[in-house]
Write a protein that holds these residues in place. Sequence first.
Motif, PDB file in Angstrom:
ATOM      1  N   ILE A  49     -57.671 -35.428 -54.018  1.00 48.16           N
ATOM      2  CA  ILE A  49     -56.856 -36.140 -53.038  1.00 48.16           C
ATOM      3  C   ILE A  49     -56.048 -35.091 -52.274  1.00 48.16           C
ATOM      4  CG2 ILE A  49     -54.963 -37.810 -52.737  1.00 48.16           C
ATOM      5  CD1 ILE A  49     -57.402 -39.237 -53.798  1.00 48.16           C
ATOM      6  N   ASP A  50     -56.038 -35.197 -50.933  1.00 52.05           N
ATOM      7  CA  ASP A  50     -55.325 -34.214 -50.119  1.00 52.05           C
ATOM      8  C   ASP A  50     -53.912 -34.650 -49.754  1.00 52.05           C
ATOM      9  OD1 ASP A  50     -57.451 -32.139 -49.658  1.00 52.05           O
ATOM     10  OD2 ASP A  50     -58.505 -33.939 -49.002  1.00 52.05           O
ATOM     11  N   CYS A  51     -53.655 -35.964 -49.876  1.00 45.80           N
ATOM     12  CA  CYS A  51     -52.338 -36.474 -49.511  1.00 45.80           C
ATOM     13  C   CYS A  51     -52.217 -37.903 -50.053  1.00 45.80           C
ATOM     14  CB  CYS A  51     -52.206 -36.486 -47.987  1.00 45.80           C
ATOM     15  SG  CYS A  51     -50.598 -37.027 -47.390  1.00 45.80           S
ATOM     16  N   VAL A 117     -49.823 -40.765 -38.176  1.00 50.08           N
ATOM     17  CA  VAL A 117     -50.892 -39.794 -37.913  1.00 50.08           C
ATOM     18  C   VAL A 117     -50.314 -38.379 -37.796  1.00 50.08           C
ATOM     19  CG1 VAL A 117     -52.603 -39.059 -36.185  1.00 50.08           C
ATOM     20  CG2 VAL A 117     -52.486 -41.464 -36.894  1.00 50.08           C
ATOM     21  N   ARG A 118     -49.173 -38.281 -37.125  1.00 47.98           N
ATOM     22  CA  ARG A 118     -48.524 -36.978 -36.945  1.00 47.98           C
ATOM     23  C   ARG A 118     -48.126 -36.371 -38.293  1.00 47.98           C
ATOM     24  NH1 ARG A 118     -45.208 -38.681 -33.165  1.00 47.98           N
ATOM     25  NH2 ARG A 118     -43.430 -38.896 -34.564  1.00 47.98           N
ATOM     26  N   VAL A 119     -47.502 -37.176 -39.140  1.00 48.34           N
ATOM     27  CA  VAL A 119     -47.041 -36.682 -40.447  1.00 48.34           C
ATOM     28  C   VAL A 119     -48.226 -36.306 -41.329  1.00 48.34           C
ATOM     29  CG1 VAL A 119     -45.868 -37.376 -42.573  1.00 48.34           C
ATOM     30  CG2 VAL A 119     -44.798 -37.816 -40.390  1.00 48.34           C
ATOM     31  N   VAL A 120     -49.265 -37.148 -41.346  1.00 53.65           N
ATOM     32  CA  VAL A 120     -50.449 -36.838 -42.166  1.00 53.65           C
ATOM     33  C   VAL A 120     -51.067 -35.523 -41.686  1.00 53.65           C
ATOM     34  CG1 VAL A 120     -52.804 -37.567 -42.736  1.00 53.65           C
ATOM     35  CG2 VAL A 120     -50.919 -39.210 -42.882  1.00 53.65           C
ATOM     36  N   LYS A 121     -51.216 -35.373 -40.378  1.00 51.18           N
ATOM     37  CA  LYS A 121     -51.805 -34.131 -39.844  1.00 51.18           C
ATOM     38  C   LYS A 121     -50.946 -32.916 -40.193  1.00 51.18           C
ATOM     39  CE  LYS A 121     -54.831 -35.573 -36.175  1.00 51.18           C
ATOM     40  NZ  LYS A 121     -54.917 -36.166 -34.841  1.00 51.18           N
ATOM     41  N   GLN A 122     -49.642 -33.099 -40.194  1.00 52.30           N
ATOM     42  CA  GLN A 122     -48.726 -32.003 -40.499  1.00 52.30           C
ATOM     43  C   GLN A 122     -48.988 -31.459 -41.916  1.00 52.30           C
ATOM     44  OE1 GLN A 122     -44.621 -33.135 -39.973  1.00 52.30           O
ATOM     45  NE2 GLN A 122     -43.872 -31.405 -41.158  1.00 52.30           N
ATOM     46  N   TYR A 123     -49.253 -32.350 -42.861  1.00 54.40           N
ATOM     47  CA  TYR A 123     -49.417 -31.909 -44.253  1.00 54.40           C
ATOM     48  C   TYR A 123     -50.865 -31.710 -44.682  1.00 54.40           C
ATOM     49  CZ  TYR A 123     -44.491 -32.857 -44.461  1.00 54.40           C
ATOM     50  OH  TYR A 123     -43.149 -32.846 -44.191  1.00 54.40           O
ATOM     51  N   VAL A 124     -51.785 -32.337 -43.960  1.00 56.10           N
ATOM     52  CA  VAL A 124     -53.188 -32.277 -44.381  1.00 56.10           C
ATOM     53  C   VAL A 124     -54.016 -31.423 -43.419  1.00 56.10           C
ATOM     54  CG1 VAL A 124     -55.199 -33.660 -44.972  1.00 56.10           C
ATOM     55  CG2 VAL A 124     -52.932 -34.574 -45.386  1.00 56.10           C
ATOM     56  N   GLY A 125     -53.604 -31.408 -42.172  1.00 54.16           N
ATOM     57  CA  GLY A 125     -54.347 -30.645 -41.167  1.00 54.16           C
ATOM     58  C   GLY A 125     -55.519 -31.449 -40.635  1.00 54.16           C
TER      59      GLY A 125
END
Length: 125
Positions: A49-51, A117-125
């Motif tokens: 799991i990535d996040c 989406v912004r927060v997920v991208k911030q931590y997962v890329g």
Amino acid sequence: MADYKTILIAEDSSVILNLTKKILELQKYKIVSAKNGGEVMKQVESQDIDCVLMDINIPVKDGMECTREIRRHTDPRIAAIPVIAITGNANNYSMEQFREAGVTDYLPKPLDFDALVRVVKQYVG
């Protein structure tokens, strides 16, 4: 398919779950879900799991307890998974309490999907 990042959504409301899932799938994330706190650790231990998107109000074990369990895990990869708490104003947890539990970041309900989406991208890329 292997390069898809996997997000675990811990959420007992199927409406919110399905919406969140659709939005993140559009961003090419693979989604798995847990309906309650008991399922969170099972999911985290059975696959990469990535996040985790963690609704604080999930039944069985609440999101804060699940987050603490993830942080205490003996597998360092699991212990380091970013956990994004999702909370309605009803549970006025302070940033301090989130930090103490090991929450990486949090999003208020009702969910702002652009922020999600912004927060997920911030931590997962």
